[in-house]
Structures are given as structure tokens and as C-alpha cells.
Design a protein around this motif. Structure first.
Motif, PDB file in Angstrom:
ATOM      1  N   VAL A 101       0.792  -1.133   0.018  1.00 49.06           N
ATOM      2  CA  VAL A 101      -0.141  -0.059  -0.113  1.00 49.06           C
ATOM      3  C   VAL A 101       0.950   1.295  -0.159  1.00 49.06           C
ATOM      4  O   VAL A 101       0.775   2.116  -0.745  1.00 49.06           O
ATOM      5  CB  VAL A 101      -1.137  -0.104   1.266  1.00 49.06           C
ATOM      6  CG1 VAL A 101      -1.674   1.418   1.427  1.00 49.06           C
ATOM      7  CG2 VAL A 101      -2.122  -0.976   1.150  1.00 49.06           C
ATOM      8  N   MET A 102       1.921   1.050   0.886  1.00 45.70           N
ATOM      9  CA  MET A 102       2.799   2.380   0.819  1.00 45.70           C
ATOM     10  C   MET A 102       3.577   2.788  -0.277  1.00 45.70           C
ATOM     11  O   MET A 102       3.828   3.607  -1.010  1.00 45.70           O
ATOM     12  CB  MET A 102       3.930   2.345   2.062  1.00 45.70           C
ATOM     13  CG  MET A 102       3.171   2.322   3.463  1.00 45.70           C
ATOM     14  SD  MET A 102       2.214   3.842   3.681  1.00 45.70           S
ATOM     15  CE  MET A 102       3.452   4.992   3.748  1.00 45.70           C
TER      16      MET A 102
ATOM     17  N   TYR B  76       1.782   6.914  -6.827  1.00 41.33           N
ATOM     18  CA  TYR B  76       0.964   7.746  -7.044  1.00 41.33           C
ATOM     19  C   TYR B  76       1.422   9.256  -6.808  1.00 41.33           C
ATOM     20  O   TYR B  76       1.219  10.226  -7.472  1.00 41.33           O
ATOM     21  CB  TYR B  76      -0.468   7.692  -6.268  1.00 41.33           C
ATOM     22  CG  TYR B  76      -1.449   6.951  -6.675  1.00 41.33           C
ATOM     23  CD1 TYR B  76      -2.737   7.327  -7.007  1.00 41.33           C
ATOM     24  CD2 TYR B  76      -1.236   5.370  -6.891  1.00 41.33           C
ATOM     25  CE1 TYR B  76      -3.729   6.557  -7.626  1.00 41.33           C
ATOM     26  CE2 TYR B  76      -2.201   4.720  -7.771  1.00 41.33           C
ATOM     27  CZ  TYR B  76      -3.519   5.066  -7.800  1.00 41.33           C
ATOM     28  OH  TYR B  76      -4.519   4.453  -8.450  1.00 41.33           O
ATOM     29  N   ALA B  77       2.149   9.184  -5.628  1.00 43.10           N
ATOM     30  CA  ALA B  77       2.540  10.872  -5.123  1.00 43.10           C
ATOM     31  C   ALA B  77       3.570  11.277  -6.169  1.00 43.10           C
ATOM     32  O   ALA B  77       3.798  12.583  -6.336  1.00 43.10           O
ATOM     33  CB  ALA B  77       3.058  10.764  -3.811  1.00 43.10           C
TER      34      ALA B  77
ATOM     35  N   ALA C 145      -9.442   3.729  -6.007  1.00 40.67           N
ATOM     36  CA  ALA C 145      -7.979   4.074  -6.551  1.00 40.67           C
ATOM     37  C   ALA C 145      -7.951   5.391  -7.561  1.00 40.67           C
ATOM     38  O   ALA C 145      -7.035   5.919  -7.485  1.00 40.67           O
ATOM     39  CB  ALA C 145      -7.823   2.796  -7.642  1.00 40.67           C
ATOM     40  N   LEU C 146      -9.103   5.578  -8.144  1.00 37.77           N
ATOM     41  CA  LEU C 146      -9.227   6.648  -8.778  1.00 37.77           C
ATOM     42  C   LEU C 146      -9.192   8.110  -7.796  1.00 37.77           C
ATOM     43  O   LEU C 146      -8.658   8.986  -8.224  1.00 37.77           O
ATOM     44  CB  LEU C 146     -10.260   6.985  -9.845  1.00 37.77           C
ATOM     45  CG  LEU C 146     -10.506   5.813 -10.753  1.00 37.77           C
ATOM     46  CD1 LEU C 146     -11.875   5.963 -11.551  1.00 37.77           C
ATOM     47  CD2 LEU C 146      -9.349   6.039 -11.771  1.00 37.77           C
TER      48      LEU C 146
END
Length: 176
Positions: A5-6, A12-13, A44-45
Motif C-alpha cells: 500500500v505504501m 501515485y505521489a 483507486a481513482l
């Protein structure tokens, strides 16, 4: 686990753009399983949107949504997408009915057809031949879907005979 998850959040970041690729369907049936799947897809979006990243949906099939909350949830996320490329006119109509601006919705082909057929030889690719590709979505209950698929098969047989087409391959993808 937690590290996965991280890692995903880190991806994403540090991304400039989030692109949700096609291959499945963003829809909502009345079952609990379907509702959970829709929630996870929208989540997720939403993560991309919360991180203020532009989100594009690429070659998607969208809808139908059987429950009112599913329509509200889909609208609340999808209205923020920069661009939504859908695989069929029906998905475009569903999005417009949800209130998504039509300027952000464009009909395209299934991604399997956009990038060509890797099974073709170079010689076959150089010939300027008519190529027809179809993708069939599960729109109906079992009995109606079976009738629909049989009619599509009859149509393909008709086209093949009428236009003297050759079968070059079948790709079948199933979601979940």
C-alpha cells in the motif's frame, strides 16, 4: 500488505498523471461483490484525485449502475477526470446521463484493437486489408446474454461469408 500500500501511494505521489487502463468494466450490479469491486475501483481513482493528479480513464466500458448510490459514487469521482475514453457509445451515454461533461468523454476502440494484432506477420501487416474487430460486453442477464452472443456469432459468420474474411485470431479476456 502494508508495504504494498505504501509503495502504491508513493507511486501515485511521484506520478505526473494517473491513467486507469481498460480491460474490465466499471459498473455496479446489485450484488455485494459488485458493490465492493466498484468501491475499490473508484477508490483507486479518488486517491489520484486527492493527490491532485490528473486522472484519465483509457479505453473503458462504464456502466450500467443498478443502485442509486453507485451512480452517485461514480459521478462524484468521474466528474473530476480530465478525460474519459470509452469503448462504446453506450458507455458514453451512461456517463452523460450521470452528468459528466460530454467534452471530457470520447469514444475510442478497445485497447486490444488500438495497438494492432501481434499475431500478424510483417507481410500481412503490409497488405491494406479490411480488418474488423469486435469486443462483446456482458450487458444482460444470462439468458438474454446468451441470445445476444449467438446473434453476434451469426452476424460474424454472415460478414465473413459476405466479405470473404479470414479468421486471424481470437483474444478472450474475462474480468475478476
Amino acid at each position: 500488505g502494508k508495504n504494498e500500500v505504501m509503495d502504491l501511494l508513493q507511486e501515485y505521489a511521484t506520478s505526473d498523471l494517473i491513467i486507469a487502463v481498460g480491460g474490465g468494466y466499471l459498473n455496479g450490479k446489485s450484488s455485494l461483490h459488485s458493490s465492493i469491486t466498484l468501491f475499490l475501483q473508484l477508490h483507486a481513482l479518488a486517491v489520484g484525485l486527492l493527490l491532485r493528479k490528473p486522472v484519465i480513464l483509457f479505453a473503458q466500458s462504464i456502466g450500467p449502475f443498478e443502485q442509486k448510490w453507485q451512480k452517485i459514487a461514480a459521478r462524484s469521482i468521474l466528474k473530476h477526470a480530465l478525460l474519459i475514453l470509452v469503448r462504446e457509445k453506450r458507455s458514453q451515454e451512461i456517463l452523460i446521463d450521470l452528468g459528466i461533461p460530454s467534452s471530457r468523454i470520447h469514444v475510442t476502440a478497445d485497447a486490444a484493437f488500438l495497438f494492432g494484432n501481434p499475431s500478424l506477420t510483417r507481410k500481412q501487416k503490409q497488405k491494406k486489408q479490411l480488418t474488423i474487430g469486435m469486443t462483446i460486453k456482458r450487458w444482460f442477464d444470462n439468458k438474454k446474454q446468451e441470445i445476444f452472443e449467438k446473434e453476434i456469432a451469426h452476424f460474424i459468420d454472415y460478414l465473413a461469408k459476405k466479405l470473404n474474411l479470414k479468421h486471424i485470431g481470437t483474444r478472450e479476456f474475462k474480468s475478476g
